[in-house]
Design a protein around this motif. Structure first.
Motif, mmCIF file in Angstrom:
data_model
loop_
_atom_site.group_PDB
_atom_site.id
_atom_site.type_symbol
_atom_site.label_atom_id
_atom_site.label_comp_id
_atom_site.label_asym_id
_atom_site.label_seq_id
_atom_site.Cartn_x
_atom_site.Cartn_y
_atom_site.Cartn_z
ATOM 1 N N ASN A 428 0.822 -1.223 0.075
ATOM 2 C CA ASN A 428 0.102 0.101 -0.070
ATOM 3 C C ASN A 428 0.799 1.353 -0.096
ATOM 4 N N SER A 443 -6.321 2.366 1.057
ATOM 5 C CA SER A 443 -7.107 1.239 1.435
ATOM 6 C C SER A 443 -8.669 1.276 0.919
ATOM 7 N N HIS A 447 -10.139 -2.052 -0.803
ATOM 8 C CA HIS A 447 -11.570 -2.734 -0.208
ATOM 9 C C HIS A 447 -12.511 -2.710 -1.196
ATOM 10 N N ARG A 450 -11.936 -5.716 -3.109
ATOM 11 C CA ARG A 450 -12.090 -6.871 -2.100
ATOM 12 C C ARG A 450 -13.573 -7.104 -2.358
ATOM 13 N N VAL A 457 -7.935 -9.683 1.150
ATOM 14 C CA VAL A 457 -7.127 -8.820 2.042
ATOM 15 C C VAL A 457 -7.159 -9.478 3.467
ATOM 16 N N VAL A 458 -5.711 -9.568 3.826
ATOM 17 C CA VAL A 458 -5.410 -9.830 5.160
ATOM 18 C C VAL A 458 -4.550 -8.918 5.752
ATOM 19 N N SER A 459 -4.800 -8.432 7.009
ATOM 20 C CA SER A 459 -4.122 -7.481 7.875
ATOM 21 C C SER A 459 -2.429 -7.766 8.042
ATOM 22 N N GLY A 460 -1.769 -6.807 7.371
ATOM 23 C CA GLY A 460 -0.420 -7.147 7.607
ATOM 24 C C GLY A 460 0.347 -7.713 6.475
ATOM 25 N N LYS A 461 -0.656 -8.162 5.505
ATOM 26 C CA LYS A 461 0.127 -8.814 4.214
ATOM 27 C C LYS A 461 -0.553 -7.813 2.876
ATOM 28 N N ARG A 462 0.095 -8.303 2.031
ATOM 29 C CA ARG A 462 -0.030 -7.516 0.508
ATOM 30 C C ARG A 462 -1.490 -8.236 0.206
#
Length: 473
Positions: A428, A443, A447, A450, A457-462
């Motif tokens: 991001n 973001s 989203h 998504r 989309v997973v928090s902390g990953k691309r």
């Protein structure tokens, strides 16, 4: 001021108009004096209306026959055909509500106003109490709209016979309006609830099969209780619903067989799984008969509590057992009839045409099916929304806002293979620097993709590409 024309009726001023007023006796519900009134623009028109009202009162006071309401209803029962259960219901309504109020009154003295007042008071309190005086002695309990409509049907039918038999000239109930029938709101059990009750019911295979067969065929309770083995053709995978079991005080067993509702006999096709269940049930039933030293008759009932299956299971037994089952599993509806709703709604939701569903249920027309079984509409309405949305060509829109521009570019890159399925988008932060926007804007664009089903989309990953956008028509 207009002058009086006599003690029975007169004309009075009513603002700038004239009103004819005629005394019509005392109200049998309240004991108060009743007057018929009609307003006209001129005094001459009021005189005409006064004459009509006087004639109407004379017709009621001096009818061709002095037959009472109670006597007339008795004569109507003698000539009118009713199912035994219907007759029993009607007799209860006559005894509890009609006879106490109108039984001794001459039928010709009924009128529409009196009947509509009667209906309205029943809907407030079935005991026809004066709420101001009886508030301390009891709590008012209204009579349901359906019961009031049945009372109206009794009065209308009997008064119609009275007119036909020339006892009097006017059917007052034909002019009166009963309360509206409340719209049916079926509440079929959900798939999870059905699974719960079937899992528990199958501890008793006979009981489990009975519930399964209702769901598969959508038959009525009485029709299922009346099914005999002679109605089941396991080789051809057919079941005939030609009769119904109902309570009867005239039968030694308390039950009798009759034609199905609406005289709608039908033969339904069964699926292989259900046929297998019925075969196993028949073998088990024959085994029980052999153990008792008897042979199961060809016309034995499929569901019975007697050892030789010579008598059908009682409909009330089915209802009460299902109610206990539903309460234990905390179902929204404890009515056995809800399983019929479930069958209808599942078939309609699954895409089965309305005519076929209506035929399996034994309805006279598809309109009846839609009127009573509309719980399927939410699911099919969603499918219809998706279908029409996919058929309409998408407009060519130009992105305006920063997050729309980012989403447009990323969507295009996914479509042309720059980011194939399984690959990951840039961080991001890299996208933010490229487009010179805030982190929240990036973001928002991610989203959006998504929500379109293109990214995971997973928090902390691309963000990971999981699908390619569908080309617009």
């Amino acid at each position: 001021m207009a002058g009086r024309t006599g003690q029975r009726g007169h004309i009075e001023n009513h603002g700038t108009r004239f009103r004819a007023v005629v005394y019509a006796g005392r109200d049998p519900l309240t004991g108060k004096k009743r007057y018929l009134k009609k307003t006209s623009d001129t005094e001459k028109q009021a005189q005409v209306e006064l004459t009509k009202l006087l004639h109407q009162v004379d017709e009621q006071r001096q009818p061709r026959s002095g037959i009472t309401v109670s006597h007339l209803i008795d004569k109507w029962f003698e000539v009118q055909e009713h199912e035994e259960s219907t007759r029993k219901t009607y007799e209860g309504l006559v005894k509890n509500y009609i006879d106490p109020v109108f039984g001794s009154i001459q039928a010709a003295k009924l009128d529409a106003e009196l009947l509509e007042t009667f209906y309205a008071r029943l809907r407030k309190c079935r005991k026809l109490c004066d709420s101001r005086k009886s508030r301390v002695t009891h709590e008012c309990e209204p009579l349901s709209n359906s019961s009031v409509r049945q009372i109206h049907a009794i009065l209308r039918g009997s008064l119609d016979r009275g007119v036909r038999w020339t006892y009097f000239a006017v059917n007052a109930a034909e002019l009166a309006s009963p309360p509206r029938a409340k719209k049916s709101t079926p509440d079929p059990p959900s798939a999870e609830e059905v699974a719960a009750i079937l899992n528990e019911a199958w501890r008793d295979p006979d009981w489990g099969l009975l519930l399964w067969l209702v769901m598969v065929t959508g038959c009525r309770r009485g029709e299922l209780c009346a099914v005999r083995w002679s109605d089941v053709d396991l080789d051809r995978k057919k079941i005939a619903l030609e009769r119904s079991v109902t309570r009867s005080n005239q039968s030694p067993t308390g039950l009798k067989e009759k034609r199905p509702k609406g005289d709608k006999e039908r033969r339904l096709t069964l699926d292989p799984y259900t046929v297998g269940l019925l075969r196993a049930h028949r073998l088990a039933t024959e085994g029980q008969c052999n153990e008792l030293g008897t042979k199961m008759a060809r016309d034995a009932f499929v569901f019975s509590l007697t050892p030789d299956h010579a008598e059908p299971i009682r409909p009330d037994t089915v209802t009460q057992r299902y109610r206990r089952l539903a309460i234990r599993n905390k179902l929204r509806s404890t009515r056995f009839h809800a399983l019929r709703h479930y069958s209808a709604t599942e078939l309609l939701t699954g895409g089965v045409d309305l005519k076929t569903v209506s035929g399996r249920l034994g309805h006279q027309s598809g309109a009846t099916t839609l009127r009573f079984y509309v719980a399927w509409q939410e699911a099919t309405d969603g499918a219809a929304a998706d279908t029409i949305s996919n058929l309409i060509p998408r407009p060519e829109t130009t992105p305006r806002w920063p997050h729309e521009i980012i989403a447009f570019d990323l969507r295009k890159a996914i479509a042309d293979g720059t980011y194939p399925v399984g690959s990951s988008l840039p961080m991001n932060e890299d996208i933010r620097v490229k487009y010179k926007v805030a982190t929240g804007t990036v973001s928002r664009a991610v989203h959006q993709l998504r929500d379109e089903g293109l990214l995971r989309v997973v928090s902390g990953k691309r963000p990971k590409v999981i699908a390619v956008p569908t080309p617009t028509a």
